[in-house]
Enzyme design. Structure first.
Site, short mmCIF file in Angstrom:
data_model
loop_
_atom_site.label_atom_id
_atom_site.label_comp_id
_atom_site.label_asym_id
_atom_site.label_seq_id
_atom_site.Cartn_x
_atom_site.Cartn_y
_atom_site.Cartn_z
N ASP A 154 -2.86 -0.53 6.23
CA ASP A 154 -1.95 -0.01 5.39
C ASP A 154 -2.76 1.03 4.54
O ASP A 154 -3.79 1.54 4.99
CB ASP A 154 -1.71 -0.97 4.24
CG ASP A 154 -0.20 -0.63 3.51
OD1 ASP A 154 0.65 -0.51 3.98
OD2 ASP A 154 -0.49 -0.16 2.50
N LYS A 175 1.59 -9.82 3.32
CA LYS A 175 1.00 -8.65 2.74
C LYS A 175 -0.36 -9.02 2.14
O LYS A 175 -0.38 -10.09 1.73
CB LYS A 175 1.69 -7.80 1.83
CG LYS A 175 1.64 -6.20 1.74
CD LYS A 175 2.10 -5.64 3.19
CE LYS A 175 1.68 -4.00 3.00
NZ LYS A 175 2.15 -3.14 4.10
#
Length: 451
Positions: free
Chosen positions: A169, A129
């Protein structure tokens, strides 16, 4: 947090000692480790090779500055991150988040969750991430472009189609992915599938935009069918958020026979008793980048806007799909959901329910679909985009959607089977954690301690 296993307690206490400020990360780790107690008890090799101790530490954390020049000619500086958490089953894979709240704790929690989510898809992708505390809201397209180019100038040193493949995201949509990909291509002089969520004109996949929201509903429908002999048909649905996940969850829930009556953003929520008019939401959020408070006047359907976000959980419905952000449902909000007679809560955003909220669902017998399983459709379709890029092919929407449905159904059944193996019949949360963990743990054991 207290564990029956001395080994798990030791691992968790060590993390708590070293990272006391990383609350989101510790919460995510604690939730998974609690589910793994019976697995550790039956598999002494996990402790012998300290698999859990290795699993909870990222393989690599990259932190860098991102200088850029705004439209007034002023030099701005943000922080950039990439957490490359685990590559046991494939290249790191996980989104980039651009939002003022981004910090290392949040990205470590998201990267840790991503390990299991990616494993559950059955596809060969590891967990990672990244992101920045940059806020795209209120910025011009040129400012966003300048930031993305600066961000990618550093990130490009650490990613690649066979190493680490980021995606979008919160705060990183098609516009941002385009700017990021253009800069990567400029720096590396190669056209590869290093980012997913790309535009259709340069290697993107049909159905990727819809995938997380659609996948959430495919998962929920299959879980309802398998565990409760039920479906979306005739049910009222509360959805939080009004971004990509929420919009396409709303669309698919409606197509499956449900009636979605709420959507929200960071300022408040709307209740539409006759059902959300999705075309109006798309115009406000996707085209105009506006606020959900504009919905009632635009829709003219008797809907009401309410300030604040937590009140949305007091809206009576059968199925609740949180699609906004982490920890949006606390224990008190969960009690409202229980009092409303809910039959299911399935998570579209990452870790939207606090541990106290999950406890309330389970006490009441509400079917609970955890984020790492229920929202895995997005990363699954990103991996399908990687496959298409590798083969220089483009599949039809129907082909991708069919594969997505199959993946989400398999996640449900693999979770149910894993839970049953350890005496936790019907527990989708424990089942997802175990099913996701076992594949990664076996790969780590096979690759040796030096890994």
């Amino acid at each position: 947090m207290k564990f029956k296993s001395n080994y798990l307690q030791e691992v968790y206490d060590g993390l708590e000692k070293h990272y006391p400020e990383q609350k989101e990360f510790l919460e995510a780790v604690g939730e998974v480790l609690m589910s793994l107690e019976p697995v550790v008890a039956k598999n002494p090799k996990l402790e012998e090779d300290n698999v859990i101790g290795r699993l909870v530490e990222p393989e690599r954390v990259i932190l860098f500055r991102v200088p850029w020049i705004d439209d007034n000619g002023k030099v701005q500086v943000n922080r950039g991150y990439r957490v490359q958490f685990n590559s046991a089953i494939g290249p790191y894979k996980g989104g980039l988040r651009f939002h003022p709240t981004v910090n290392l704790s949040i990205l470590k929690f998201l990267g840790f969750e991503q390990i299991f989510k990616n494993s559950l898809t059955g596809l060969p992708i590891g967990g990672g991430k990244g992101g920045s505390d940059f806020d795209p809201k209120g910025k011009s397209d040129r400012e966003v472009m300048k930031f993305c180019q600066s961000f990618m100038t550093e990130l490009a040193k650490h990613i690649g189609a066979d190493t680490d493949v980021p995606a979008g995201d919160i705060g990183v949509g098609g516009r941002e992915i385009g700017y990021l990909y253009g800069q990567y291509k400029r720096i590396r002089n190669e056209f590869t599938g290093v980012l997913t969520g790309k535009g259709l004109t340069y290697g993107g996949s049909l159905a990727r935009t819809e995938a997380t929201g659609f996948g959430l509903c495919y998962y929920t429908e299959e879980a309802l069918k398998t565990l409760k002999n039920d479906s979306f048909k005739g049910k009222t649905v509360v959805i939080s958020g009004s971004g990509n996940v929420a919009i396409y969850a709303c669309q698919k829930a409606t197509e499956l026979g449900g009636k979605v009556i709420t959507m929200s953003d960071s300022n408040g929520y709307v209740v539409a008793p006759n059902g959300i008019k999705l075309d109006v939401v798309k115009q406000i959020k996707e085209v105009e980048r506006g606020r959900i408070k504009e919905y009632p006047a635009r829709a003219n359907d008797g809907s009401e806007y309410h300030e604040g976000c937590s009140g949305v959980w007091g809206t009576k419905a059968d199925i609740y799909l949180p699609c906004a952000t982490q920890n949006e449902i606390d224990g008190e909000s969960a009690k409202k959901i229980v009092a409303n007679g809910a039959i299911a809560v399935c998570e579209g955003s990452n870790m939207p329910s606090t541990p106290e909220a999950i406890e309330e669902y389970k006490k009441a017998g509400i079917m609970f679909g955890p984020a790492k399983a229920a929202n895995a459709g997005g990363v699954a379709t990103s991996a399908l985009e990687m496959s298409q890029n590798s083969e220089r092919l483009s599949w039809t929407f129907e082909e991708v959607d069919e594969k997505l449905q199959g993946i989400m159904k398999n996640i449900v059944h693999n979770s149910i089977d894993a839970a049953a193996r350890y005496g936790c019949d019907g527990d989708l949360q424990i089942g997802a954690n175990i099913a996701g963990f076992e594949k990664v743990a076996n790969a780590m054991l096979a690759q040796g301690i030096a890994y």
